[in-house]
Design a protein around this motif. Structure first.
Motif, PDB file in Angstrom:
ATOM      1  N   LEU A 276       9.876   2.989  -6.163  1.00  0.00           N
ATOM      2  CA  LEU A 276      10.680   2.153  -7.052  1.00  0.00           C
ATOM      3  C   LEU A 276      10.751   0.706  -6.612  1.00  0.00           C
ATOM      4  CD1 LEU A 276      13.693   4.573  -7.681  1.00  0.00           C
ATOM      5  CD2 LEU A 276      11.770   4.100  -9.211  1.00  0.00           C
ATOM      6  N   ALA A 277      10.193   0.419  -5.412  1.00  0.00           N
ATOM      7  CA  ALA A 277      10.261  -0.950  -4.887  1.00  0.00           C
ATOM      8  C   ALA A 277       9.544  -1.914  -5.837  1.00  0.00           C
ATOM      9  CB  ALA A 277       9.633  -0.993  -3.503  1.00  0.00           C
ATOM     10  N   GLN A 278      10.060  -3.109  -5.902  1.00  0.00           N
ATOM     11  CA  GLN A 278       9.495  -4.122  -6.790  1.00  0.00           C
ATOM     12  C   GLN A 278       8.190  -4.674  -6.221  1.00  0.00           C
ATOM     13  OE1 GLN A 278      10.810  -4.963  -9.847  1.00  0.00           O
ATOM     14  NE2 GLN A 278      12.159  -3.222  -9.391  1.00  0.00           N
ATOM     15  N   ASP A 279       7.269  -5.010  -7.129  1.00  0.00           N
ATOM     16  CA  ASP A 279       5.997  -5.598  -6.690  1.00  0.00           C
ATOM     17  C   ASP A 279       6.233  -6.992  -6.144  1.00  0.00           C
ATOM     18  OD1 ASP A 279       4.477  -3.399  -7.516  1.00  0.00           O
ATOM     19  OD2 ASP A 279       4.484  -4.115  -9.580  1.00  0.00           O
TER      20      ASP A 279
ATOM     21  N   SER B 151       0.834  -1.205   0.000  1.00  0.00           N
ATOM     22  CA  SER B 151       0.000   0.000   0.000  1.00  0.00           C
ATOM     23  C   SER B 151       0.864   1.249   0.000  1.00  0.00           C
ATOM     24  CB  SER B 151      -0.937   0.000   1.211  1.00  0.00           C
ATOM     25  OG  SER B 151      -0.202  -0.040   2.419  1.00  0.00           O
ATOM     26  N   ARG B 152       2.001   1.206   0.704  1.00  0.00           N
ATOM     27  CA  ARG B 152       2.884   2.360   0.726  1.00  0.00           C
ATOM     28  C   ARG B 152       3.488   2.605  -0.653  1.00  0.00           C
ATOM     29  NH1 ARG B 152       5.674   1.145   4.983  1.00  0.00           N
ATOM     30  NH2 ARG B 152       7.299   0.050   3.845  1.00  0.00           N
ATOM     31  N   ARG B 153       3.787   1.522  -1.383  1.00  0.00           N
ATOM     32  CA  ARG B 153       4.342   1.654  -2.723  1.00  0.00           C
ATOM     33  C   ARG B 153       3.363   2.352  -3.656  1.00  0.00           C
ATOM     34  NH1 ARG B 153       5.750  -3.324  -3.336  1.00  0.00           N
ATOM     35  NH2 ARG B 153       3.734  -4.011  -4.108  1.00  0.00           N
ATOM     36  N   GLU B 154       2.102   1.976  -3.593  1.00  0.00           N
ATOM     37  CA  GLU B 154       1.105   2.593  -4.463  1.00  0.00           C
ATOM     38  C   GLU B 154       0.901   4.062  -4.112  1.00  0.00           C
ATOM     39  OE1 GLU B 154      -0.008   1.170  -7.157  1.00  0.00           O
ATOM     40  OE2 GLU B 154       1.307  -0.482  -6.565  1.00  0.00           O
ATOM     41  N   ARG B 155       0.885   4.386  -2.822  1.00  0.00           N
ATOM     42  CA  ARG B 155       0.746   5.784  -2.419  1.00  0.00           C
ATOM     43  C   ARG B 155       1.943   6.613  -2.890  1.00  0.00           C
ATOM     44  NH1 ARG B 155      -0.814   3.399   2.550  1.00  0.00           N
ATOM     45  NH2 ARG B 155       1.208   3.975   3.462  1.00  0.00           N
ATOM     46  N   ALA B 156       3.134   6.027  -2.790  1.00  0.00           N
ATOM     47  CA  ALA B 156       4.343   6.744  -3.205  1.00  0.00           C
ATOM     48  C   ALA B 156       4.327   7.004  -4.702  1.00  0.00           C
ATOM     49  CB  ALA B 156       5.582   5.941  -2.817  1.00  0.00           C
ATOM     50  N   ARG B 157       3.900   6.021  -5.479  1.00  0.00           N
ATOM     51  CA  ARG B 157       3.859   6.191  -6.935  1.00  0.00           C
ATOM     52  C   ARG B 157       2.844   7.260  -7.319  1.00  0.00           C
ATOM     53  NH1 ARG B 157       4.309  -0.225  -8.780  1.00  0.00           N
ATOM     54  NH2 ARG B 157       6.532  -0.420  -8.249  1.00  0.00           N
ATOM     55  N   ALA B 158       1.731   7.308  -6.614  1.00  0.00           N
ATOM     56  CA  ALA B 158       0.718   8.326  -6.915  1.00  0.00           C
ATOM     57  C   ALA B 158       1.261   9.723  -6.600  1.00  0.00           C
ATOM     58  CB  ALA B 158      -0.549   8.050  -6.114  1.00  0.00           C
ATOM     59  N   ARG B 159       2.005   9.849  -5.523  1.00  0.00           N
ATOM     60  CA  ARG B 159       2.558  11.159  -5.167  1.00  0.00           C
ATOM     61  C   ARG B 159       3.636  11.584  -6.156  1.00  0.00           C
ATOM     62  NH1 ARG B 159       4.163  11.641   0.988  1.00  0.00           N
ATOM     63  NH2 ARG B 159       4.307  13.840   0.374  1.00  0.00           N
ATOM     64  N   LEU B 160       4.493  10.669  -6.560  1.00  0.00           N
ATOM     65  CA  LEU B 160       5.568  11.023  -7.490  1.00  0.00           C
ATOM     66  C   LEU B 160       5.029  11.405  -8.860  1.00  0.00           C
ATOM     67  CD1 LEU B 160       8.613   8.656  -6.871  1.00  0.00           C
ATOM     68  CD2 LEU B 160       8.213  10.964  -6.044  1.00  0.00           C
TER      69      LEU B 160
ATOM     70  N   LEU C 269      10.611   8.326  -0.009  1.00  0.00           N
ATOM     71  CA  LEU C 269       9.411   8.245  -0.834  1.00  0.00           C
ATOM     72  C   LEU C 269       9.732   7.643  -2.197  1.00  0.00           C
ATOM     73  CD1 LEU C 269       6.374   9.024  -1.157  1.00  0.00           C
ATOM     74  CD2 LEU C 269       7.170  11.148  -2.179  1.00  0.00           C
ATOM     75  N   THR C 270      10.806   8.085  -2.808  1.00  0.00           N
ATOM     76  CA  THR C 270      11.181   7.563  -4.127  1.00  0.00           C
ATOM     77  C   THR C 270      11.583   6.113  -4.036  1.00  0.00           C
ATOM     78  OG1 THR C 270      11.970   9.787  -4.694  1.00  0.00           O
ATOM     79  CG2 THR C 270      12.615   7.994  -6.158  1.00  0.00           C
ATOM     80  N   HIS C 271      12.267   5.738  -2.956  1.00  0.00           N
ATOM     81  CA  HIS C 271      12.630   4.346  -2.738  1.00  0.00           C
ATOM     82  C   HIS C 271      11.373   3.477  -2.681  1.00  0.00           C
ATOM     83  CE1 HIS C 271      13.632   0.764  -0.340  1.00  0.00           C
ATOM     84  NE2 HIS C 271      14.842   0.884  -0.863  1.00  0.00           N
ATOM     85  N   ASP C 272      10.336   3.946  -1.961  1.00  0.00           N
ATOM     86  CA  ASP C 272       9.085   3.194  -1.882  1.00  0.00           C
ATOM     87  C   ASP C 272       8.471   3.022  -3.262  1.00  0.00           C
ATOM     88  OD1 ASP C 272       9.269   2.945   0.847  1.00  0.00           O
ATOM     89  OD2 ASP C 272       7.965   4.653   1.278  1.00  0.00           O
TER      90      ASP C 272
END
Length: 230
Positions: free
Chosen positions: A227-230, A157-166, A222-225
């Protein structure tokens, strides 16, 4: 005569009076630092910040009332002054450090850090410079992501939120953010992306403003989150 510089105003937050006393004595020995107030628990931080308007808060992590992570999160989310927060922790608390950084801390210090390094860190934080390098922040993230159950559970969930913010960033701002996450300095980013140092700084400042982040450490996390792999 050189220019007159204003001392860095510091708020000490620790539930141990002896620790606060030691920090006050150490920091007060530097003419460029002024300890303006102390607090014994995170619940006292908002009022102390509003009254004394420190530039830097030295924040203990473990306190009996409101802990340093929660206090940092409230401080960064509030409407009032937003001083830089340096969390004080112990060597074996990597997961705690990362959570503090996520809450908005500008960096961390170990309680047994040499006095001159603590003084230097306070000056750097007061000048708005990162105290924890992006590369170290990324290394901590890598370690915790593989070891800490809470981090593993929250990762998707954190990965999806981070991608939306970026997605709010321009392509160039995102490239700079990814370079920050790789631990590159402004000079190294400029060389890699064929831009001037001033342009790099402008892109970093723009990204921080768009994402409402307090500094390069939070941008790296935030960027690390994202870019994290699924």
């Amino acid at each position: 005569m050189g220019p007159v510089t204003t001392p860095v105003r510091v708020l000490l937050v620790d539930d141990d009076p002896l620790v606060r006393s030691g920090l006050r004595m150490m920091l007060s020995g530097d003419g460029g630092i002024a300890v303006v107030a102390e607090a014994g628990d995170g619940t006292e931080v908002p009022a102390a910040v509003a009254e004394h308007r420190p530039d830097v808060v030295l924040m203990d992590v473990r306190m009996p009332g409101l802990d340093g992570i929660a206090a940092t999160r409230e401080l960064r989310a509030g409407e009032g002054p937003r001083p830089q927060v340096l969390v004080l922790t112990t060597f074996d608390a990597d997961a705690t450090v990362v959570r503090a950084l996520r809450a908005g801390a500008a960096g961390y210090l170990l309680k047994h850090t040499a006095p001159e390094r603590i003084v230097e860190a306070v000056h750097r934080a007061g000048a708005g410079e990162p105290v924890l390098s992006p590369s170290v922040a990324r290394a901590l993230m890598d370690r915790v992501a593989g070891q800490d159950p809470i981090e593993r559970e929250e990762a998707p969930s954190r990965r999806e939120r981070a991608r939306a913010r970026l997605a709010l960033l321009t392509d160039r701002e995102r490239e700079v953010a990814e370079a920050v996450t790789a631990g590159l300095s402004n000079a190294e980013i400029a060389a890699r992306l064929y831009m001037s140092m001033g342009t790099v700084k402008a892109h970093v400042s723009s990204a921080l403003a768009k994402l409402d982040l307090s500094g390069r450490v939070q941008l790296a996390l935030l960027t690390h989150d994202a870019l994290a792999q699924d």
